[in-house]
Enzyme design. Structure first.
Site, PDB file in Angstrom:
ATOM      1  N   ARG A  72       0.831  -1.209   0.000  1.00  0.00           N
ATOM      2  CA  ARG A  72       0.000   0.000   0.000  1.00  0.00           C
ATOM      3  C   ARG A  72       0.866   1.260   0.000  1.00  0.00           C
ATOM      4  O   ARG A  72       0.535   2.248  -0.663  1.00  0.00           O
ATOM      5  CB  ARG A  72      -0.931  -0.007   1.212  1.00  0.00           C
ATOM      6  CG  ARG A  72      -1.950   1.130   1.222  1.00  0.00           C
ATOM      7  CD  ARG A  72      -2.919   0.998   2.383  1.00  0.00           C
ATOM      8  NE  ARG A  72      -3.740  -0.194   2.248  1.00  0.00           N
ATOM      9  CZ  ARG A  72      -4.654  -0.580   3.150  1.00  0.00           C
ATOM     10  NH1 ARG A  72      -4.844   0.129   4.242  1.00  0.00           N
ATOM     11  NH2 ARG A  72      -5.356  -1.677   2.950  1.00  0.00           N
ATOM     12  N   HIS A  76       0.471   4.182  -2.861  1.00  0.00           N
ATOM     13  CA  HIS A  76       0.166   5.574  -2.517  1.00  0.00           C
ATOM     14  C   HIS A  76       1.319   6.497  -2.896  1.00  0.00           C
ATOM     15  O   HIS A  76       1.088   7.678  -3.190  1.00  0.00           O
ATOM     16  CB  HIS A  76      -0.136   5.687  -1.024  1.00  0.00           C
ATOM     17  CG  HIS A  76      -1.497   5.185  -0.659  1.00  0.00           C
ATOM     18  ND1 HIS A  76      -2.310   5.822   0.259  1.00  0.00           N
ATOM     19  CD2 HIS A  76      -2.210   4.110  -1.092  1.00  0.00           C
ATOM     20  CE1 HIS A  76      -3.458   5.166   0.375  1.00  0.00           C
ATOM     21  NE2 HIS A  76      -3.407   4.116  -0.440  1.00  0.00           N
ATOM     22  N   ASN A 104      -4.306   9.003   3.536  1.00  0.00           N
ATOM     23  CA  ASN A 104      -3.149   8.340   4.125  1.00  0.00           C
ATOM     24  C   ASN A 104      -3.159   8.233   5.644  1.00  0.00           C
ATOM     25  O   ASN A 104      -2.645   7.266   6.206  1.00  0.00           O
ATOM     26  CB  ASN A 104      -1.860   9.083   3.715  1.00  0.00           C
ATOM     27  CG  ASN A 104      -1.565   8.978   2.245  1.00  0.00           C
ATOM     28  OD1 ASN A 104      -2.013   8.070   1.563  1.00  0.00           O
ATOM     29  ND2 ASN A 104      -0.788   9.922   1.724  1.00  0.00           N
ATOM     30  N   HIS A 203      -6.129  -6.045  -3.151  1.00  0.00           N
ATOM     31  CA  HIS A 203      -7.007  -6.118  -1.987  1.00  0.00           C
ATOM     32  C   HIS A 203      -7.337  -7.553  -1.600  1.00  0.00           C
ATOM     33  O   HIS A 203      -8.159  -7.785  -0.717  1.00  0.00           O
ATOM     34  CB  HIS A 203      -8.295  -5.332  -2.240  1.00  0.00           C
ATOM     35  CG  HIS A 203      -8.116  -3.853  -2.116  1.00  0.00           C
ATOM     36  ND1 HIS A 203      -9.118  -2.942  -2.351  1.00  0.00           N
ATOM     37  CD2 HIS A 203      -7.020  -3.114  -1.781  1.00  0.00           C
ATOM     38  CE1 HIS A 203      -8.655  -1.715  -2.164  1.00  0.00           C
ATOM     39  NE2 HIS A 203      -7.384  -1.795  -1.823  1.00  0.00           N
TER      40      HIS A 203
END
Length: 343
Positions: A72, A76, A104, A203
């Site tokens: 992740r 990001h 975040n 995911h």
């Protein structure tokens, strides 16, 4: 006597000129992007891949959820200014970092893991390996360690000396985004609809906080979900974890994005979407949205063919990891501490 140039000729000349300029720009960008290569550290830090792999292996063995944390972070990072390590920067008097952006602040963890690996690399090869490369390699290794595919990681990224709080709030997909919004955010990064559906498969590991899925489980979850004992029992568990009333300690309650095989990187995520059990609205939209003609077929494809999912996920991760601003090769640096720019 002056010669009059026909309008059609002048128009064609302009078109050809513009096309030539665009071609030069494209080729220039490709030349810049070619600075990423597999053997970038072959002589300057030949042990870089081994060091990162061993450290990530320890982290994932101690807690498989760490794989999702690292993956992740990389995602990001790349969606804001490209893959430049800007997501790792702390706030200072002169710099506003991205860590406290809405997308975040309650989502990103694992910074201490990256710090520890960076310290190891600085001991092994001082001032050589960028934090951006570290994060990209670590994300690949984390996926492999929980059963996912392997892909070669081109390296040579530089670390940004800046961050962008505003872009972190706007560029990163949110749990309640509609399908068209998600698609637009991926297209903005140069990633296709196919890339989007494949990368969403990340995911299959990881957790989500109550506030990220509350609207889904008290919204259309019952509409999309199959009517069977297992689905109904799972929904009750979700609502027990995340009460309808907002506030209190329940906001920090978490549950697995894929409750079937939460610590294994596989294609179970897509099977859940087929059953209407995607935990986040942004997940279920891939299959249930009225606009999801293409995405629906891709969900079916990856649910039926795990090898096709693994191959596309690998290709899309390389494509995402190669989102690098051309100027970063000139203006960037190799941070000695991933949290702060060099002094």
């Amino acid at each position: 006597m002056a010669t009059t140039i026909p309008y059609s000729f002048r128009l064609n000349y302009v078109v050809v000129t513009v096309a030539f300029v665009l071609l030069v720009l494209v080729l220039t960008n490709r030349c810049e992007a070619s600075e990423l290569r597999l053997d970038y550290y072959a002589s300057s830090c030949p042990t870089v891949f081994d060091v990162i792999r061993k450290e990530i292996e320890c982290d994932v063995q101690s807690d498989p959820r760490n794989a999702a944390l690292v993956l992740r972070l990389h995602f990001h990072d790349c969606f804001v200014q490209g893959c430049d390590g800007s997501v790792l920067l702390d706030d200072t008097v002169t710099l506003k970092g991205e860590k406290t952006a809405s997308a975040n602040i309650n989502s990103l963890k694992g910074f201490s893991l990256i710090d520890r690996i960076k310290n190891m690399l600085e001991s092994e090869c001082p001032g050589i390996v960028s934090c951006a490369d570290l994060l990209t390699i670590a994300a690949r290794d984390a996926v492999v360690l929980v059963g996912g595919p392997y892909w070669d990681v081109p390296v040579g990224r530089k670390d940004s000396k800046t961050a962008n709080f505003a872009l972190a709030n706007t560029n990163i997909p949110k749990p309640d985004d509609t399908l068209l919004t998600i698609i637009s955010k991926f297209l903005y990064q140069g990633l296709s609809v196919t890339d989007m559906v494949a990368l969403s498969g990340a995911h299959t590991i990881g957790m989500a906080r109550c506030e990220s899925f509350r609207s889904r489980i008290y919204g259309d979850y019952e509409v999309t979900s199959e009517k069977d004992a297992v689905s109904e029992s799972h929904l009750r568990d979700l609502r027990s974890t995340c009460p309808l009333t907002k506030g209190g300690s329940s906001e920090n309650n978490v549950t697995s994005l894929d409750y079937v095989t939460p610590d294994l990187f596989d294609n179970s995520y897509y099977h859940l979407l087929l059953k209407g059990q995607g935990l986040l609205n942004s997940d279920q939209e891939l299959y249930s949205s009225l606009f999801g003609i293409q995405t629906r077929e891709l969900v079916k494809k990856y649910a039926l063919d795990p090898l096709a999912f693994f191959q596309q996920f690998s290709d899309s991760m390389v494509k995402m990891g190669n989102i690098v601003k051309p100027e970063s090769f000139v203006d960037g640096e190799v941070r000695t501490n991933c949290r702060f720019v060099n002094t």
